[in-house]
Scaffold this motif. Structure first.
Motif, PDB file in Angstrom:
ATOM      1  N   SER A 172       1.084  -1.049  -0.209  1.00 35.03           N
ATOM      2  CA  SER A 172       0.206  -0.066  -0.280  1.00 35.03           C
ATOM      3  C   SER A 172       1.137   1.405  -0.390  1.00 35.03           C
ATOM      4  O   SER A 172       1.936   1.752   0.415  1.00 35.03           O
ATOM      5  N   GLY A 173       0.481   2.379  -0.938  1.00 29.28           N
ATOM      6  CA  GLY A 173       0.819   4.022  -0.511  1.00 29.28           C
ATOM      7  C   GLY A 173       1.237   4.217   0.806  1.00 29.28           C
ATOM      8  O   GLY A 173       2.389   4.919   1.379  1.00 29.28           O
ATOM      9  N   ALA A 174       0.207   3.346   1.702  1.00 29.48           N
ATOM     10  CA  ALA A 174       0.431   3.702   3.329  1.00 29.48           C
ATOM     11  C   ALA A 174       1.655   3.650   3.751  1.00 29.48           C
ATOM     12  O   ALA A 174       2.196   3.867   5.267  1.00 29.48           O
ATOM     13  N   GLY A 175       2.197   2.425   3.507  1.00 33.08           N
ATOM     14  CA  GLY A 175       3.484   1.941   3.973  1.00 33.08           C
ATOM     15  C   GLY A 175       4.872   2.976   3.356  1.00 33.08           C
ATOM     16  O   GLY A 175       5.755   2.700   3.561  1.00 33.08           O
ATOM     17  N   ARG A 176       4.690   4.282   2.875  1.00 36.44           N
ATOM     18  CA  ARG A 176       5.283   5.305   2.195  1.00 36.44           C
ATOM     19  C   ARG A 176       4.717   5.986   2.144  1.00 36.44           C
ATOM     20  O   ARG A 176       6.019   6.769   1.936  1.00 36.44           O
ATOM     21  N   SER A 177       3.770   7.055   2.628  1.00 38.79           N
ATOM     22  CA  SER A 177       3.874   7.711   3.069  1.00 38.79           C
ATOM     23  C   SER A 177       2.796   8.190   4.537  1.00 38.79           C
ATOM     24  O   SER A 177       1.685   7.645   4.863  1.00 38.79           O
ATOM     25  N   PRO A 178       3.106   8.706   5.903  1.00 38.22           N
ATOM     26  CA  PRO A 178       3.037   8.698   6.913  1.00 38.22           C
ATOM     27  C   PRO A 178       1.327   9.097   6.943  1.00 38.22           C
ATOM     28  O   PRO A 178       0.896   9.728   5.822  1.00 38.22           O
ATOM     29  N   THR A 179       0.437   8.381   7.610  1.00 37.77           N
ATOM     30  CA  THR A 179      -0.914   8.915   7.253  1.00 37.77           C
ATOM     31  C   THR A 179      -1.980   9.243   8.775  1.00 37.77           C
ATOM     32  O   THR A 179      -1.721   8.155   9.582  1.00 37.77           O
ATOM     33  N   ALA A 180      -2.227  10.630   9.909  1.00 31.96           N
ATOM     34  CA  ALA A 180      -2.341   9.851  11.192  1.00 31.96           C
ATOM     35  C   ALA A 180      -3.446   9.051  11.444  1.00 31.96           C
ATOM     36  O   ALA A 180      -4.750   9.473  10.339  1.00 31.96           O
ATOM     37  N   GLY A 181      -3.762   8.133  11.846  1.00 34.80           N
ATOM     38  CA  GLY A 181      -4.900   7.398  12.638  1.00 34.80           C
ATOM     39  C   GLY A 181      -4.326   5.999  11.758  1.00 34.80           C
ATOM     40  O   GLY A 181      -5.045   4.819  12.376  1.00 34.80           O
ATOM     41  N   TRP A 182      -3.443   6.454  11.423  1.00 40.04           N
ATOM     42  CA  TRP A 182      -3.112   5.011  10.450  1.00 40.04           C
ATOM     43  C   TRP A 182      -1.913   4.001  10.882  1.00 40.04           C
ATOM     44  O   TRP A 182      -1.299   3.839  10.040  1.00 40.04           O
ATOM     45  N   GLY A 183      -1.163   4.216  11.943  1.00 40.90           N
ATOM     46  CA  GLY A 183       0.149   3.660  12.710  1.00 40.90           C
ATOM     47  C   GLY A 183       0.319   2.901  12.375  1.00 40.90           C
ATOM     48  O   GLY A 183       1.314   1.743  11.778  1.00 40.90           O
TER      49      GLY A 183
END
Length: 251
Positions: free
Chosen positions: A145-156
């Protein structure tokens, strides 16, 4: 005569179901792993001359991860020319910022890491050991996921598991030069997970509006169309040259 065996985890719904369904029309043997079986997939495979084996397992449970690995690879046909492993099973995990990820969340966090990371490491290791003596074309696709490469608050938790998946893919590629490995971000898909995201509390996930807008504008990827695109990518001659990739880079 060429022979391909494919293994797909998280095959009961969403992208995993779409990938398994399309592979059932393309490969000689399909092995699926999920908590629930899919009788329609068995019938589809039968119609296309594909031998389908399903292993019912909850890959968030360490004992069931080990058992699934033993069941799959103790009976793996070693006569194929190509082996494919798609580690698709995953979870969003507990969502919340630091003020809500403390007390009583350890088990939920462990559940997410077991499914998103631990199951991948165990199954990939067993897959590589089993197939190495064959000299076949060995391909592993980890759905990241792009979430593994860009931090997103709440998705720690989610970001951390996907970042771990990316790094594990890089390590495994160094360890197993006989195999081709990619950790692929698939973009934003119209699945049950997206519905879950749109229903999150804003206090836990301040970025909710972005995903609501993507849905309202019809900008979520269709699982069937995306699966077709991913499988085309999987069969590219240069698959594995870029181990951390994003399907949105390809037309």
């Amino acid at each position: 005569m060429s022979k391909t065996i494919a293994i797909v985890t998280g095959s009961s719904r969403g992208l995993g179901a779409a990938l398994a369904g399309q592979l059932a029309t393309q490969v000689n043997q399909l092995v699926t792993v999920s908590r629930t079986d899919n009788r329609q997939l068995h019938e589809l495979a039968r119609q296309h001359g594909c031998h389908h084996i399903h292993h019912e397992a909850d890959l968030a449970d360490p004992a069931q991860i080990d058992q699934a690995s033993l069941d799959i690879f103790s009976q793996l046909d070693l006569s194929a020319n190509q082996y494919i492993l798609i580690n698709n099973a995953g979870t969003l995990g507990p969502v919340g910022q630091y003020n809500s990820l403390g007390h009583n969340k350890a088990q939920d966090i462990a559940h997410a890491f077991n499914l998103n990371v631990n199951s991948v490491i165990v199954l990939t290791s067993a897959f590589l050991r089993a197939t190495r003596p064959t000299g076949a074309d060995i391909r592993i696709l980890n759905i990241s996921s792009g979430a593994g490469r860009s931090p997103t608050a709440g998705w720690g938790v989610y970001c951390a598991t996907k970042a771990a998946l990316d790094m594990y893919t890089r390590v495994a590629k160094q360890e197993a030069p006989h195999a081709k490995l990619v950790s692929l971000a698939p973009g934003v898909i119209d699945t049950a997970m997206q519905k879950q995201i749109r229903e999150l509390d804003l206090n836990d996930f301040p970025n909710r509006s972005r995903f609501t807008q993507l849905h309202d504008k019809g900008e979520l990827s269709n699982p069937e169309q995306l699966a077709h695109k991913i499988l085309n990518y999987l069969h590219r001659d240069d698959f594995g040259q870029t181990e951390i990739d994003d399907i949105r880079h390809y037309s």
